[in-house]
Design an enzyme around this catalytic site. Structure first.
Site, PDB file in Angstrom:
ATOM      1  N   THR A  78      25.542  45.692  69.981  1.00  0.00           N
ATOM      2  CA  THR A  78      24.597  46.608  70.629  1.00  0.00           C
ATOM      3  C   THR A  78      23.552  47.121  69.639  1.00  0.00           C
ATOM      4  OG1 THR A  78      26.174  48.372  70.245  1.00  0.00           O
ATOM      5  CG2 THR A  78      26.170  47.369  72.444  1.00  0.00           C
ATOM      6  N   ASP A 148      27.322  53.186  63.589  1.00  0.00           N
ATOM      7  CA  ASP A 148      28.680  52.718  63.884  1.00  0.00           C
ATOM      8  C   ASP A 148      28.819  52.252  65.334  1.00  0.00           C
ATOM      9  OD1 ASP A 148      29.382  53.207  61.307  1.00  0.00           O
ATOM     10  OD2 ASP A 148      30.228  55.194  61.708  1.00  0.00           O
ATOM     11  N   CYS A 149      28.037  52.869  66.214  1.00  0.00           N
ATOM     12  CA  CYS A 149      28.152  52.473  67.624  1.00  0.00           C
ATOM     13  C   CYS A 149      27.092  51.446  68.042  1.00  0.00           C
ATOM     14  CB  CYS A 149      28.107  53.703  68.526  1.00  0.00           C
ATOM     15  SG  CYS A 149      26.827  54.878  68.098  1.00  0.00           S
ATOM     16  N   TYR A 150      26.021  51.325  67.250  1.00  0.00           N
ATOM     17  CA  TYR A 150      24.982  50.324  67.527  1.00  0.00           C
ATOM     18  C   TYR A 150      24.727  49.553  66.233  1.00  0.00           C
ATOM     19  CZ  TYR A 150      24.007  52.974  71.784  1.00  0.00           C
ATOM     20  OH  TYR A 150      24.100  53.599  73.000  1.00  0.00           O
TER      21      TYR A 150
END
Lengths: 403, 144
Positions: A78, A148-150
Protein backbone atom coordinates in the site's frame (compact mmCIF):
# COMPACT_ATOMS: atom_id res chain seq x y z
CA UNK A 1 -50.36 23.24 4.47
CA UNK A 2 -53.29 25.63 4.29
CA UNK A 3 -52.15 27.96 7.05
CA UNK A 4 -48.96 29.30 5.52
CA UNK A 5 -50.84 29.82 2.27
CA UNK A 6 -53.41 32.07 3.93
CA UNK A 7 -50.65 34.26 5.28
CA UNK A 8 -48.83 34.37 1.99
CA UNK A 9 -48.43 37.67 0.22
CA UNK A 10 -48.63 35.86 -3.12
CA UNK A 11 -51.63 35.06 -5.26
CA UNK A 12 -50.05 31.82 -6.42
CA UNK A 13 -48.52 29.48 -3.86
CA UNK A 14 -46.97 26.14 -4.71
CA UNK A 15 -44.69 23.90 -2.69
CA UNK A 16 -41.79 21.72 -3.80
CA UNK A 17 -43.82 18.68 -2.75
CA UNK A 18 -46.76 19.71 -4.94
CA UNK A 19 -44.54 20.32 -7.93
CA UNK A 20 -42.66 17.05 -7.42
CA UNK A 21 -46.00 15.21 -7.20
CA UNK A 22 -46.97 16.74 -10.54
CA UNK A 23 -43.63 15.70 -12.02
CA UNK A 24 -44.17 12.16 -10.76
CA UNK A 25 -47.65 12.09 -12.27
CA UNK A 26 -46.26 13.38 -15.57
CA UNK A 27 -48.43 16.50 -15.28
CA UNK A 28 -45.85 19.18 -14.54
CA UNK A 29 -45.66 22.07 -16.97
CA UNK A 30 -41.97 22.61 -17.74
CA UNK A 31 -40.62 25.34 -20.01
CA UNK A 32 -37.15 26.72 -20.72
CA UNK A 33 -36.12 30.18 -19.53
CA UNK A 34 -36.29 31.35 -23.16
CA UNK A 35 -39.91 30.19 -23.41
CA UNK A 36 -40.78 31.66 -20.01
CA UNK A 37 -39.69 35.11 -21.15
CA UNK A 38 -42.40 35.04 -23.84
CA UNK A 39 -45.01 33.49 -21.53
CA UNK A 40 -44.58 36.13 -18.82
CA UNK A 41 -44.56 38.90 -21.41
CA UNK A 42 -47.87 37.67 -22.86
CA UNK A 43 -49.73 36.46 -19.79
CA UNK A 44 -48.22 38.37 -16.90
CA UNK A 45 -46.46 36.84 -13.89
CA UNK A 46 -49.56 35.65 -11.98
CA UNK A 47 -51.05 33.74 -14.91
CA UNK A 48 -47.61 32.40 -15.82
CA UNK A 49 -47.07 31.21 -12.23
CA UNK A 50 -50.44 29.42 -12.27
CA UNK A 51 -49.63 27.65 -15.50
CA UNK A 52 -45.92 26.88 -15.29
CA UNK A 53 -44.38 24.63 -12.63
CA UNK A 54 -40.71 24.57 -13.55
CA UNK A 55 -38.41 26.74 -15.67
CA UNK A 56 -35.17 25.14 -16.87
CA UNK A 57 -31.99 27.12 -17.38
CA UNK A 58 -28.56 26.30 -18.80
CA UNK A 59 -25.04 27.56 -19.33
CA UNK A 60 -22.06 26.02 -21.09
CA UNK A 61 -18.81 27.86 -20.76
CA UNK A 62 -15.29 27.89 -19.43
CA UNK A 63 -15.54 27.77 -15.65
CA UNK A 64 -12.31 28.05 -13.72
CA UNK A 65 -12.49 26.81 -10.15
CA UNK A 66 -13.46 23.34 -11.27
CA UNK A 67 -11.83 20.03 -10.45
CA UNK A 68 -12.21 16.44 -9.32
CA UNK A 69 -11.70 14.47 -6.14
CA UNK A 70 -10.36 11.05 -7.11
CA UNK A 71 -9.60 7.95 -5.13
CA UNK A 72 -7.30 6.00 -7.42
CA UNK A 73 -7.28 2.65 -5.61
CA UNK A 74 -4.58 1.08 -3.50
CA UNK A 75 -1.35 -0.52 -4.68
CA UNK A 76 0.33 -3.60 -3.25
CA UNK A 77 2.21 -2.90 -1.00
CA UNK A 78 0.00 0.00 0.00
CA UNK A 79 0.97 3.63 -0.59
CA UNK A 80 0.33 6.98 1.08
CA UNK A 81 0.82 9.15 -1.98
CA UNK A 82 2.56 12.46 -1.34
CA UNK A 83 2.97 13.75 -4.90
CA UNK A 84 0.70 12.62 -7.74
CA UNK A 85 0.59 13.39 -11.45
CA UNK A 86 -1.98 12.31 -14.01
CA UNK A 87 -0.76 12.59 -17.60
CA UNK A 88 2.03 14.80 -16.15
CA UNK A 89 -0.50 17.17 -14.55
CA UNK A 90 0.08 17.58 -10.84
CA UNK A 91 -2.75 16.74 -8.44
CA UNK A 92 -2.94 17.68 -4.76
CA UNK A 93 -2.29 14.59 -2.64
CA UNK A 94 -2.21 16.01 0.88
CA UNK A 95 -5.66 14.73 1.76
CA UNK A 96 -5.28 11.04 2.55
CA UNK A 97 -3.39 7.99 1.30
CA UNK A 98 -4.87 7.74 -2.19
CA UNK A 99 -7.35 10.63 -2.27
CA UNK A 100 -6.31 13.45 -4.58
CA UNK A 101 -7.76 16.66 -5.99
CA UNK A 102 -7.00 17.59 -9.57
CA UNK A 103 -7.77 21.17 -10.56
CA UNK A 104 -8.80 22.36 -14.02
CA UNK A 105 -6.25 25.17 -14.32
CA UNK A 106 -3.18 23.10 -13.38
CA UNK A 107 -0.84 23.07 -16.39
CA UNK A 108 1.18 19.98 -17.35
CA UNK A 109 4.70 19.74 -15.88
CA UNK A 110 7.29 21.18 -18.26
CA UNK A 111 4.72 23.30 -20.07
CA UNK A 112 6.63 26.37 -21.27
CA UNK A 113 3.79 28.48 -19.80
CA UNK A 114 4.17 32.08 -20.98
CA UNK A 115 7.92 31.82 -21.50
CA UNK A 116 7.04 31.56 -25.17
CA UNK A 117 4.48 34.35 -25.12
CA UNK A 118 1.60 33.94 -25.57
CA UNK A 119 1.65 30.37 -24.29
CA UNK A 120 -0.50 27.69 -25.94
CA UNK A 121 -1.28 25.71 -22.76
CA UNK A 122 -2.21 22.66 -24.76
CA UNK A 123 -2.82 20.28 -21.88
CA UNK A 124 -3.77 20.65 -18.24
CA UNK A 125 -6.16 19.57 -15.52
CA UNK A 126 -9.27 20.35 -17.57
CA UNK A 127 -8.03 18.07 -20.34
CA UNK A 128 -7.32 15.26 -17.85
CA UNK A 129 -10.93 15.52 -16.64
CA UNK A 130 -12.23 15.40 -20.22
CA UNK A 131 -10.01 12.38 -21.01
CA UNK A 132 -11.19 10.55 -17.89
CA UNK A 133 -14.86 11.17 -18.66
CA UNK A 134 -14.29 10.16 -22.28
CA UNK A 135 -13.13 6.75 -20.97
CA UNK A 136 -9.50 7.18 -22.04
CA UNK A 137 -6.72 5.53 -20.05
CA UNK A 138 -4.56 8.08 -18.24
CA UNK A 139 -1.05 7.63 -16.82
CA UNK A 140 -0.87 8.03 -13.06
CA UNK A 141 2.41 8.51 -11.19
CA UNK A 142 2.75 8.79 -7.43
CA UNK A 143 5.67 9.34 -5.06
CA UNK A 144 5.53 8.67 -1.34
CA UNK A 145 7.59 8.26 1.80
CA UNK A 146 7.23 4.84 3.40
CA UNK A 147 5.44 4.27 6.69
CA UNK A 148 4.81 1.11 8.67
CA UNK A 149 1.28 0.93 7.32
CA UNK A 150 2.03 2.24 3.80
CA UNK A 151 5.33 0.72 2.66
CA UNK A 152 5.22 1.64 -1.05
CA UNK A 153 7.24 4.67 -2.22
CA UNK A 154 6.24 4.91 -5.84
CA UNK A 155 3.57 3.89 -8.25
CA UNK A 156 3.14 4.18 -12.01
CA UNK A 157 0.07 2.83 -13.73
CA UNK A 158 -2.38 3.34 -16.53
CA UNK A 159 -5.87 3.74 -15.21
CA UNK A 160 -9.34 4.58 -16.49
CA UNK A 161 -12.17 6.34 -14.72
CA UNK A 162 -14.07 3.04 -14.52
CA UNK A 163 -11.17 1.48 -12.60
CA UNK A 164 -11.10 4.22 -9.97
CA UNK A 165 -13.16 3.43 -6.87
CA UNK A 166 -14.47 7.00 -6.59
CA UNK A 167 -14.58 10.17 -8.67
CA UNK A 168 -16.41 13.36 -7.70
CA UNK A 169 -16.58 16.49 -9.82
CA UNK A 170 -16.31 19.24 -7.22
CA UNK A 171 -16.30 22.78 -8.54
CA UNK A 172 -15.80 25.43 -5.86
CA UNK A 173 -17.02 28.28 -8.06
CA UNK A 174 -19.29 27.81 -11.08
CA UNK A 175 -22.24 29.47 -12.76
CA UNK A 176 -21.13 33.05 -12.12
CA UNK A 177 -24.17 35.29 -11.90
CA UNK A 178 -23.29 37.82 -14.56
CA UNK A 179 -19.78 38.73 -15.66
CA UNK A 180 -17.82 41.66 -17.04
CA UNK A 181 -17.78 42.58 -20.70
CA UNK A 182 -14.05 42.75 -21.48
CA UNK A 183 -12.28 45.28 -23.69
CA UNK A 184 -8.64 46.32 -24.03
CA UNK A 185 -7.97 50.04 -23.96
CA UNK A 186 -4.18 49.67 -24.04
CA UNK A 187 -2.17 49.94 -27.24
CA UNK A 188 -1.03 46.32 -27.33
CA UNK A 189 -2.87 43.03 -27.70
CA UNK A 190 -3.65 41.16 -24.47
CA UNK A 191 -4.37 37.46 -23.94
CA UNK A 192 -6.77 37.01 -21.03
CA UNK A 193 -9.21 34.54 -19.52
CA UNK A 194 -11.75 36.67 -21.35
CA UNK A 195 -10.07 35.75 -24.64
CA UNK A 196 -7.76 37.61 -26.97
CA UNK A 197 -8.45 41.35 -26.83
CA UNK A 198 -7.21 43.60 -29.60
CA UNK A 199 -5.64 46.95 -28.70
CA UNK A 200 -7.51 50.25 -28.61
CA UNK A 201 -10.88 48.67 -27.88
CA UNK A 202 -11.32 46.94 -31.23
CA UNK A 203 -13.27 43.99 -29.83
CA UNK A 204 -15.36 43.17 -26.76
CA UNK A 205 -15.88 39.71 -25.25
CA UNK A 206 -18.64 38.67 -22.88
CA UNK A 207 -19.38 35.42 -21.10
CA UNK A 208 -22.90 34.66 -19.91
CA UNK A 209 -25.92 32.81 -21.24
CA UNK A 210 -27.99 35.91 -20.36
CA UNK A 211 -31.69 35.14 -20.04
CA UNK A 212 -30.93 31.39 -20.03
CA UNK A 213 -28.32 31.59 -17.28
CA UNK A 214 -29.30 29.86 -14.00
CA UNK A 215 -28.56 32.57 -11.42
CA UNK A 216 -29.90 35.37 -13.64
CA UNK A 217 -33.30 33.61 -13.43
CA UNK A 218 -33.24 33.38 -9.65
CA UNK A 219 -31.33 36.54 -8.87
CA UNK A 220 -31.99 36.49 -5.09
CA UNK A 221 -31.33 32.72 -4.70
CA UNK A 222 -34.88 32.13 -3.46
CA UNK A 223 -34.99 28.57 -4.85
CA UNK A 224 -31.36 27.78 -5.69
CA UNK A 225 -29.73 26.77 -2.43
CA UNK A 226 -27.87 24.00 -0.67
CA UNK A 227 -29.30 20.73 -1.94
CA UNK A 228 -30.70 21.94 -5.26
CA UNK A 229 -30.49 19.09 -7.79
CA UNK A 230 -28.98 20.19 -11.12
CA UNK A 231 -27.76 19.13 -14.56
CA UNK A 232 -23.98 18.96 -14.21
CA UNK A 233 -21.59 17.84 -16.93
CA UNK A 234 -24.29 15.76 -18.60
CA UNK A 235 -25.15 13.96 -15.36
CA UNK A 236 -26.93 14.84 -12.14
CA UNK A 237 -25.25 17.06 -9.58
CA UNK A 238 -26.09 19.24 -6.61
CA UNK A 239 -25.51 22.74 -5.35
CA UNK A 240 -23.59 22.09 -2.15
CA UNK A 241 -22.65 25.56 -0.93
CA UNK A 242 -22.23 29.13 -2.05
CA UNK A 243 -19.26 29.34 -4.38
CA UNK A 244 -16.03 31.19 -3.66
CA UNK A 245 -16.36 34.94 -4.29
CA UNK A 246 -20.17 34.69 -3.87
CA UNK A 247 -21.18 38.32 -3.53
CA UNK A 248 -24.90 38.90 -3.05
CA UNK A 249 -24.21 42.57 -2.23
CA UNK A 250 -23.34 43.47 -5.82
CA UNK A 251 -25.38 46.37 -7.29
CA UNK A 252 -28.76 45.32 -8.67
CA UNK A 253 -31.38 46.75 -10.98
CA UNK A 254 -35.12 47.25 -10.28
CA UNK A 255 -35.68 43.63 -11.30
CA UNK A 256 -33.27 42.34 -8.66
CA UNK A 257 -30.75 41.22 -11.29
CA UNK A 258 -27.15 42.15 -10.47
CA UNK A 259 -25.35 44.37 -12.95
CA UNK A 260 -21.95 43.11 -11.81
CA UNK A 261 -20.46 39.67 -11.12
CA UNK A 262 -22.41 38.55 -8.03
CA UNK A 263 -23.52 35.09 -6.87
CA UNK A 264 -21.60 31.88 -7.50
CA UNK A 265 -22.25 28.20 -6.75
CA UNK A 266 -20.22 25.31 -5.47
CA UNK A 267 -21.46 22.21 -7.26
CA UNK A 268 -20.70 18.51 -7.07
CA UNK A 269 -21.70 15.33 -8.83
CA UNK A 270 -20.64 11.80 -9.68
CA UNK A 271 -18.03 12.16 -12.43
CA UNK A 272 -18.60 8.60 -13.58
CA UNK A 273 -22.12 9.49 -14.72
CA UNK A 274 -21.04 12.56 -16.67
CA UNK A 275 -20.20 13.02 -20.34
CA UNK A 276 -17.25 14.46 -22.24
CA UNK A 277 -19.81 16.36 -24.34
CA UNK A 278 -20.38 18.64 -21.35
CA UNK A 279 -16.95 18.66 -19.70
CA UNK A 280 -14.35 19.98 -22.12
CA UNK A 281 -10.72 20.76 -21.44
CA UNK A 282 -9.93 24.21 -22.80
CA UNK A 283 -6.72 26.08 -23.64
CA UNK A 284 -6.92 29.83 -23.29
CA UNK A 285 -4.03 31.36 -25.17
CA UNK A 286 -1.62 33.25 -22.97
CA UNK A 287 -3.69 32.44 -19.87
CA UNK A 288 -3.79 28.73 -19.18
CA UNK A 289 -6.00 25.68 -19.19
CA UNK A 290 -9.47 25.32 -17.73
CA UNK A 291 -12.66 23.33 -18.03
CA UNK A 292 -15.82 24.16 -19.96
CA UNK A 293 -18.73 22.97 -17.84
CA UNK A 294 -22.29 22.36 -18.91
CA UNK A 295 -24.62 23.26 -16.04
CA UNK A 296 -28.39 23.65 -15.83
CA UNK A 297 -30.71 24.39 -12.94
CA UNK A 298 -34.47 23.84 -12.71
CA UNK A 299 -36.31 26.70 -11.04
CA UNK A 300 -39.65 25.89 -9.37
CA UNK A 301 -42.29 28.55 -9.96
CA UNK A 302 -43.49 28.68 -6.38
CA UNK A 303 -45.23 32.04 -6.80
CA UNK A 304 -45.60 35.04 -9.13
CA UNK A 305 -42.28 36.52 -7.98
CA UNK A 306 -40.46 33.47 -9.33
CA UNK A 307 -42.40 33.87 -12.59
CA UNK A 308 -41.28 37.49 -12.80
CA UNK A 309 -37.69 36.55 -12.10
CA UNK A 310 -37.62 33.74 -14.67
CA UNK A 311 -39.43 35.95 -17.19
CA UNK A 312 -36.36 38.19 -17.41
CA UNK A 313 -35.13 38.98 -20.92
CA UNK A 314 -31.73 39.90 -22.35
CA UNK A 315 -32.95 43.51 -22.67
CA UNK A 316 -33.31 43.67 -18.88
CA UNK A 317 -29.97 42.11 -17.92
CA UNK A 318 -27.03 44.50 -17.82
CA UNK A 319 -23.31 44.25 -17.26
CA UNK A 320 -20.40 46.67 -17.24
CA UNK A 321 -17.60 47.17 -19.72
CA UNK A 322 -14.23 46.63 -18.03
CA UNK A 323 -10.72 47.31 -19.37
CA UNK A 324 -8.46 44.25 -19.30
CA UNK A 325 -5.54 46.08 -20.89
CA UNK A 326 -4.67 48.04 -17.78
CA UNK A 327 -7.44 48.35 -15.17
CA UNK A 328 -8.16 44.71 -14.34
CA UNK A 329 -4.64 43.57 -13.60
CA UNK A 330 -3.93 46.72 -11.59
CA UNK A 331 -7.04 46.31 -9.47
CA UNK A 332 -8.60 49.55 -10.68
CA UNK A 333 -12.36 49.50 -10.11
CA UNK A 334 -13.52 51.48 -13.10
CA UNK A 335 -15.94 50.78 -15.90
CA UNK A 336 -16.68 52.14 -19.34
CA UNK A 337 -20.44 51.95 -19.44
CA UNK A 338 -23.34 49.61 -18.92
CA UNK A 339 -24.61 47.34 -21.71
CA UNK A 340 -27.50 44.87 -21.93
CA UNK A 341 -27.14 41.28 -23.08
CA UNK A 342 -29.49 42.11 -25.94
CA UNK A 343 -26.93 44.69 -27.10
CA UNK A 344 -24.03 42.30 -26.56
CA UNK A 345 -25.79 39.56 -28.52
CA UNK A 346 -26.57 41.97 -31.37
CA UNK A 347 -22.88 41.86 -32.25
CA UNK A 348 -22.01 45.47 -31.56
CA UNK A 349 -21.89 47.79 -28.57
CA UNK A 350 -20.81 51.37 -28.11
CA UNK A 351 -17.91 52.16 -25.78
CA UNK A 352 -17.06 55.83 -25.29
CA UNK A 353 -18.79 56.75 -28.53
CA UNK A 354 -16.93 54.10 -30.51
CA UNK A 355 -18.66 51.11 -32.13
CA UNK A 356 -17.07 47.87 -30.96
CA UNK A 357 -17.83 44.36 -32.31
CA UNK A 358 -18.71 41.78 -29.64
CA UNK A 359 -18.08 38.06 -29.36
CA UNK A 360 -19.46 35.56 -26.83
CA UNK A 361 -17.30 33.07 -24.93
CA UNK A 362 -20.28 31.17 -23.53
CA UNK A 363 -22.00 28.70 -25.85
CA UNK A 364 -25.62 29.74 -26.39
CA UNK A 365 -26.47 26.66 -28.50
CA UNK A 366 -24.99 24.57 -25.66
CA UNK A 367 -26.95 26.44 -22.98
CA UNK A 368 -30.18 25.98 -24.92
CA UNK A 369 -29.52 22.26 -25.34
CA UNK A 370 -28.94 21.88 -21.59
CA UNK A 371 -32.20 23.70 -20.75
CA UNK A 372 -34.03 21.48 -23.26
CA UNK A 373 -32.39 18.31 -21.92
CA UNK A 374 -33.28 19.17 -18.34
CA UNK A 375 -36.83 19.95 -19.44
CA UNK A 376 -37.01 16.50 -21.04
CA UNK A 377 -35.67 14.80 -17.90
CA UNK A 378 -38.31 16.50 -15.73
CA UNK A 379 -41.16 15.90 -18.17
CA UNK A 380 -40.30 12.21 -18.32
CA UNK A 381 -40.44 12.03 -14.52
CA UNK A 382 -36.85 10.91 -14.02
CA UNK A 383 -35.62 14.14 -12.43
CA UNK A 384 -37.22 15.65 -9.33
CA UNK A 385 -36.57 18.97 -7.70
CA UNK A 386 -34.35 19.13 -4.66
CA UNK A 387 -35.67 21.45 -1.96
CA UNK A 388 -32.82 23.44 -0.43
CA UNK A 389 -31.99 22.54 3.15
CA UNK A 390 -30.49 26.01 3.54
CA UNK A 391 -30.48 29.15 1.45
CA UNK A 392 -27.46 30.95 0.08
CA UNK A 393 -26.65 34.40 1.48
CA UNK A 394 -28.84 36.86 -0.39
CA UNK A 395 -29.83 40.53 -0.40
CA UNK A 396 -32.97 42.41 0.63
CA UNK A 397 -35.25 42.94 -2.31
CA UNK A 398 -38.88 43.33 -3.21
CA UNK A 399 -40.51 44.31 -6.46
CA UNK A 400 -41.69 47.90 -6.60
CA UNK A 401 -45.49 47.60 -6.37
CA UNK A 402 -45.87 50.60 -8.70
CA UNK A 403 -44.45 48.60 -11.57
CA UNK B 1 -16.69 34.90 -59.99
CA UNK B 2 -14.35 35.22 -56.99
CA UNK B 3 -12.72 32.21 -55.42
CA UNK B 4 -9.76 31.75 -53.13
CA UNK B 5 -7.08 29.28 -54.21
CA UNK B 6 -4.10 27.68 -52.58
CA UNK B 7 -1.13 27.40 -54.95
CA UNK B 8 1.96 25.29 -54.45
CA UNK B 9 4.92 26.19 -56.61
CA UNK B 10 7.53 23.58 -57.48
CA UNK B 11 11.19 24.59 -57.15
CA UNK B 12 11.57 24.99 -60.92
CA UNK B 13 8.78 27.53 -61.24
CA UNK B 14 9.36 29.58 -58.16
CA UNK B 15 11.69 32.02 -59.89
CA UNK B 16 9.38 32.75 -62.83
CA UNK B 17 7.01 35.73 -63.17
CA UNK B 18 3.93 33.50 -63.25
CA UNK B 19 1.48 36.08 -61.95
CA UNK B 20 2.55 38.62 -64.58
CA UNK B 21 1.70 36.16 -67.36
CA UNK B 22 -1.59 35.26 -65.78
CA UNK B 23 -2.74 38.84 -65.62
CA UNK B 24 -1.57 39.65 -69.12
CA UNK B 25 -2.93 36.58 -70.89
CA UNK B 26 -6.08 35.78 -68.96
CA UNK B 27 -7.28 39.12 -67.65
CA UNK B 28 -7.96 37.80 -64.16
CA UNK B 29 -7.83 39.98 -61.11
CA UNK B 30 -5.40 38.83 -58.46
CA UNK B 31 -5.44 39.50 -54.79
CA UNK B 32 -2.48 37.87 -53.06
CA UNK B 33 -3.49 37.06 -49.49
CA UNK B 34 -0.38 35.22 -48.51
CA UNK B 35 2.85 34.22 -50.25
CA UNK B 36 6.03 32.45 -49.32
CA UNK B 37 8.10 31.92 -52.42
CA UNK B 38 11.87 31.86 -52.43
CA UNK B 39 14.26 31.10 -55.29
CA UNK B 40 15.22 27.42 -55.60
CA UNK B 41 12.64 26.43 -53.01
CA UNK B 42 9.06 25.15 -53.04
CA UNK B 43 6.64 27.98 -52.44
CA UNK B 44 3.03 28.57 -51.50
CA UNK B 45 0.61 31.32 -52.31
CA UNK B 46 -2.96 32.02 -51.29
CA UNK B 47 -4.73 34.10 -53.91
CA UNK B 48 -8.17 35.39 -54.59
CA UNK B 49 -8.97 35.06 -58.29
CA UNK B 50 -11.65 37.23 -59.82
CA UNK B 51 -12.75 37.16 -63.45
CA UNK B 52 -15.01 35.49 -65.99
CA UNK B 53 -15.47 31.81 -65.29
CA UNK B 54 -13.71 30.59 -68.47
CA UNK B 55 -10.79 32.90 -67.90
CA UNK B 56 -10.33 31.72 -64.35
CA UNK B 57 -10.49 28.10 -65.55
CA UNK B 58 -7.98 28.84 -68.34
CA UNK B 59 -5.63 30.55 -65.92
CA UNK B 60 -5.79 27.56 -63.58
CA UNK B 61 -4.99 25.28 -66.54
CA UNK B 62 -2.03 27.48 -67.36
CA UNK B 63 -0.79 27.22 -63.78
CA UNK B 64 -1.10 23.45 -63.92
CA UNK B 65 0.92 23.38 -67.15
CA UNK B 66 3.73 25.05 -65.23
CA UNK B 67 3.53 22.41 -62.52
CA UNK B 68 1.84 24.74 -60.04
CA UNK B 69 -0.73 22.85 -57.99
CA UNK B 70 -3.89 24.87 -57.54
CA UNK B 71 -6.57 23.86 -55.08
CA UNK B 72 -9.57 25.62 -53.66
CA UNK B 73 -8.53 26.96 -50.29
CA UNK B 74 -11.92 25.99 -48.84
CA UNK B 75 -10.80 22.37 -48.93
CA UNK B 76 -7.66 23.12 -46.93
CA UNK B 77 -9.31 24.69 -43.91
CA UNK B 78 -11.48 22.60 -41.70
CA UNK B 79 -13.46 22.82 -38.47
CA UNK B 80 -13.71 19.68 -36.39
CA UNK B 81 -17.43 19.70 -35.62
CA UNK B 82 -17.00 17.17 -32.83
CA UNK B 83 -14.60 19.45 -31.00
CA UNK B 84 -16.28 22.82 -31.57
CA UNK B 85 -18.79 23.56 -28.82
CA UNK B 86 -20.06 26.78 -30.37
CA UNK B 87 -18.66 29.24 -27.86
CA UNK B 88 -17.96 32.02 -30.36
CA UNK B 89 -14.50 33.14 -29.18
CA UNK B 90 -13.23 32.89 -32.79
CA UNK B 91 -15.83 35.28 -34.16
CA UNK B 92 -14.21 38.32 -32.58
CA UNK B 93 -10.86 37.46 -34.13
CA UNK B 94 -11.69 36.30 -37.67
CA UNK B 95 -10.90 39.33 -39.85
CA UNK B 96 -13.09 38.30 -42.81
CA UNK B 97 -16.20 37.00 -40.96
CA UNK B 98 -15.66 33.45 -42.23
CA UNK B 99 -16.42 32.55 -38.63
CA UNK B 100 -19.54 34.38 -37.57
CA UNK B 101 -22.57 34.26 -35.27
CA UNK B 102 -25.90 33.46 -36.86
CA UNK B 103 -28.67 35.38 -35.13
CA UNK B 104 -31.00 34.94 -33.34
CA UNK B 105 -29.91 31.35 -32.53
CA UNK B 106 -26.31 32.46 -31.82
CA UNK B 107 -24.89 29.44 -33.65
CA UNK B 108 -21.23 29.77 -34.63
CA UNK B 109 -20.97 29.25 -38.38
CA UNK B 110 -17.81 28.55 -40.39
CA UNK B 111 -17.95 29.49 -44.07
CA UNK B 112 -14.83 28.02 -45.73
CA UNK B 113 -15.56 30.00 -48.92
CA UNK B 114 -14.80 33.27 -47.15
CA UNK B 115 -11.75 31.97 -45.24
CA UNK B 116 -8.34 33.34 -46.25
CA UNK B 117 -6.40 30.86 -44.09
CA UNK B 118 -4.81 33.62 -42.04
CA UNK B 119 -4.69 31.17 -39.14
CA UNK B 120 -5.69 33.62 -36.40
CA UNK B 121 -8.54 31.39 -35.24
CA UNK B 122 -6.35 28.33 -34.69
CA UNK B 123 -4.74 29.31 -31.36
CA UNK B 124 -7.76 31.37 -30.23
CA UNK B 125 -10.12 28.37 -30.27
CA UNK B 126 -10.23 26.99 -26.70
CA UNK B 127 -10.62 23.41 -27.95
CA UNK B 128 -8.42 23.76 -31.06
CA UNK B 129 -11.17 22.82 -33.46
CA UNK B 130 -9.81 24.81 -36.41
CA UNK B 131 -7.32 23.07 -38.68
CA UNK B 132 -5.37 24.37 -41.65
CA UNK B 133 -3.95 21.45 -43.57
CA UNK B 134 -0.88 23.23 -44.82
CA UNK B 135 1.80 24.88 -42.81
CA UNK B 136 0.65 28.51 -42.64
CA UNK B 137 4.04 29.83 -43.69
CA UNK B 138 5.64 27.89 -40.86
CA UNK B 139 6.24 31.01 -38.82
CA UNK B 140 4.10 32.76 -36.27
CA UNK B 141 5.17 36.31 -37.07
CA UNK B 142 2.74 36.38 -39.96
CA UNK B 143 -0.05 35.51 -37.61
CA UNK B 144 0.71 37.97 -34.85
Amino acid sequence: MSDPKQESKFEVNKTYAEINARIKAGEAVVVTADEMTDIVRQEGPVEAARRVDVVTTGTFSTMCSSGVFLNFGQTNPTIKAQKVWINKVSAYAGIAAIDIYLGATEPAEHDPLNQVYPGDFRYGGGHVIEDLVAGKAVFLEAKAYPTDCYANTKCKKEITLAEMPYALLCNPRNAYQNYNCAVNLSDKIVYTYMGTLKPNCRNANYCSAGQLSPLLNDPLYRTIGIGTRIFLGGGVGYVTFRGTQHNPGAPRGDNGVPTRPAGTLMVQGDLKKMSADWLRGVSLRGYGTSLAVGLGIPIPILNEDMARFTGVSDEEIFTHVVDYGHDYTNGIARHYGKVSYAQLKSGEIEVAGQKVPTAPLSSLPGARKIAETLKGWIQSGKFHLGEPVDNLPSADFSFNPEK
Amino acid sequence: MTKIYFLRYPKETSSQPVIYHLIQRYEVEFNILKADIRPQRDGIMVVELKGQKEKVTDSLDYLKSLGVQAERLAGKVHRDENKCYQCGACTGICPVAALYIQRPGMEVIFDPEKCTACGLCVPVCPVRSMEISFDPMSDTTALA
